[in-house]
Design a protein around this motif. Sequence first.
Motif, short mmCIF file in Angstrom:
data_model
loop_
_atom_site.label_atom_id
_atom_site.label_comp_id
_atom_site.label_asym_id
_atom_site.label_seq_id
_atom_site.Cartn_x
_atom_site.Cartn_y
_atom_site.Cartn_z
N ARG A 108 0.83 -1.19 0.00
CA ARG A 108 0.00 0.00 0.00
C ARG A 108 0.87 1.24 0.00
N ILE B 260 3.69 0.48 -3.37
CA ILE B 260 3.01 -0.14 -4.51
C ILE B 260 3.95 -0.30 -5.70
N THR C 14 -8.69 0.66 -1.52
CA THR C 14 -8.36 1.76 -0.61
C THR C 14 -8.48 1.27 0.83
N ASP C 15 -7.46 1.54 1.63
CA ASP C 15 -7.53 1.27 3.07
C ASP C 15 -7.67 2.58 3.81
N SER D 23 -4.05 3.96 -0.95
CA SER D 23 -4.32 2.97 -2.00
C SER D 23 -3.57 1.67 -1.74
N THR D 24 -4.17 0.58 -2.19
CA THR D 24 -3.56 -0.73 -2.01
C THR D 24 -3.52 -1.49 -3.34
#
Lengths: 99, 99
Positions: free
Chosen positions: A45, A49, A76-77, A91-92
């Motif tokens: 994340r 990434i 998204t986390d 973002s993940t």
Amino acid sequence: MWKLGVNPMSESYAVLIGRKPVMNYVLACITSFHGGAKEVSVKARGRAIARAIDVVEVVRGRFLPDVKIARIGIGTDQIPIREGSQASNVSTIEIVLQR
Amino acid sequence: MWKLGVNPMSESYAVLIGRKPVMNYVLACITSFHGGAKEVSVKARGRAIARAIDVVEVVRGRFLPDVKIARIGIGTDQIPIREGSQASNVSTIEIVLQR
């Protein structure tokens, strides 16, 4: 490197990408496959990434050309920054490799 | 923002992610779809990859929930650093959005 799932027969592994050099994670993937894993999930994340994609490209391009990309998912986390404050979105990515 | 392809009827656009703020690229995607694009390809390489995912997550999560991810591809580009020296590898991502 974490083994996932309650079923020890699943042979599904996850490699979480952090701040270490790319080759550390490449080695984790190769070790998983050599240990019998049929599927390795590379997860990252935020800024890690780009490194996750580096890892997958090196694994496939230089070491294990028979490994295929089964799936790439993004998401998204929500990360709580401080208590009481608004959560921050990060973002993940998850890249599932199969042999 | 670039319109791709020799066929002007294809309505296929590419948004190349660079160093600008995420919302600039989000706006480029939204403008493309509002201008009639059926497909927008979000492309990035190197450190901009994380930002590309941010862009897609914001477009889908906040502005255009009906937009689907049709395909995510990753790869490697070779970049010549200096004349005569070895090329450097950089990872790439392409996220194809469809409405």
